[in-house]
Design a protein around this motif. Sequence first.
Motif, PDB file in Angstrom:
ATOM      1  N   GLY A  18      69.361 -53.791  -4.943  1.00 18.34           N
ATOM      2  CA  GLY A  18      68.968 -52.748  -5.881  1.00 18.34           C
ATOM      3  C   GLY A  18      68.520 -51.495  -5.164  1.00 18.34           C
ATOM      4  N   PRO A  19      68.231 -50.456  -5.916  1.00 20.58           N
ATOM      5  CA  PRO A  19      67.841 -49.182  -5.298  1.00 20.58           C
ATOM      6  C   PRO A  19      66.544 -49.260  -4.503  1.00 20.58           C
ATOM      7  CG  PRO A  19      67.522 -49.132  -7.684  1.00 20.58           C
ATOM      8  CD  PRO A  19      68.293 -50.363  -7.381  1.00 20.58           C
ATOM      9  N   HIS A  20      65.710 -50.217  -4.827  1.00 18.09           N
ATOM     10  CA  HIS A  20      64.412 -50.296  -4.154  1.00 18.09           C
ATOM     11  C   HIS A  20      64.333 -51.392  -3.099  1.00 18.09           C
ATOM     12  CE1 HIS A  20      63.018 -47.395  -7.038  1.00 18.09           C
ATOM     13  NE2 HIS A  20      63.334 -48.188  -8.038  1.00 18.09           N
ATOM     14  N   GLY A  21      65.327 -52.267  -3.061  1.00 15.45           N
ATOM     15  CA  GLY A  21      65.242 -53.314  -2.056  1.00 15.45           C
ATOM     16  C   GLY A  21      66.278 -54.403  -2.205  1.00 15.45           C
ATOM     17  N   LEU A  22      66.127 -55.379  -1.354  1.00 10.66           N
ATOM     18  CA  LEU A  22      67.046 -56.516  -1.284  1.00 10.66           C
ATOM     19  C   LEU A  22      66.260 -57.794  -1.546  1.00 10.66           C
ATOM     20  CD1 LEU A  22      69.763 -57.850  -0.431  1.00 10.66           C
ATOM     21  CD2 LEU A  22      68.963 -57.676   1.940  1.00 10.66           C
ATOM     22  N   ARG A  23      66.732 -58.584  -2.490  1.00 15.03           N
ATOM     23  CA  ARG A  23      66.090 -59.854  -2.818  1.00 15.03           C
ATOM     24  C   ARG A  23      67.007 -60.974  -2.343  1.00 15.03           C
ATOM     25  NH1 ARG A  23      63.870 -61.330  -8.910  1.00 15.03           N
ATOM     26  NH2 ARG A  23      62.585 -63.132  -8.333  1.00 15.03           N
ATOM     27  N   VAL A  24      66.532 -61.720  -1.359  1.00 14.96           N
ATOM     28  CA  VAL A  24      67.325 -62.792  -0.765  1.00 14.96           C
ATOM     29  C   VAL A  24      66.765 -64.131  -1.231  1.00 14.96           C
ATOM     30  CG1 VAL A  24      68.135 -63.809   1.383  1.00 14.96           C
ATOM     31  CG2 VAL A  24      67.792 -61.347   1.245  1.00 14.96           C
TER      32      VAL A  24
END
Length: 202
Positions: free
Chosen positions: A106-112
């Motif tokens: 997403g625009p604010h970060g990466l969720r792994v």
Amino acid sequence: MGIHELGARTRRLMAHEGRWMTSLGLWVARRTDGVGAGDVPVGYARAQAPTAYGLIFVFVVETVGVSFMLAAYPVAHLIMLLLDLYTVCLVTGLHAAAVTRPHVVGPHGLRVRRGAALDLWIPMDKVASARHDLRFPDANRPQDGVLELAVASQTSITVELLQPVIAVSLLGTRTEVHTVRCHADDPRAAVTAINSFLRINS
């Protein structure tokens, strides 16, 4: 292990049970968890699907076979039936969790994520680079500072970080990581999405 630590681990395991059970409902409803407007879901469960479905089939056959074998012993039959049904639900739920809880860019970060067991949020301003990088890591030889989330014994994306983040395991172990390696069904598309958001945030 102290009482407090044992209690904390028990609560984490119970929360994990709740997540994979919820995932069964999401899977049936064809919905995903944690994917918002403007986010790009990155699936990773395709490589493990044949193994998961194979295990489910084996456990279903075992459940039916054991039920016939123990039909003359009602108490043993009931106990084994409950255990076998739980096993079928568990294996199905773990696969459902992998399907319904994808990685998210997403625009604010990466969720792994790793199904219902691990969920790591990485702010985009901590991401240095992402690249397609097919590897077959050795689980018996972990590398310091490297989080490897293999699916079917492989990872296909390497994310290098500008600053380390803390990954929390299922049982609560905290590890500082500066490199994340994970798998994606379409790694090149996932890397393109990550790099697109990196350019926007630069």
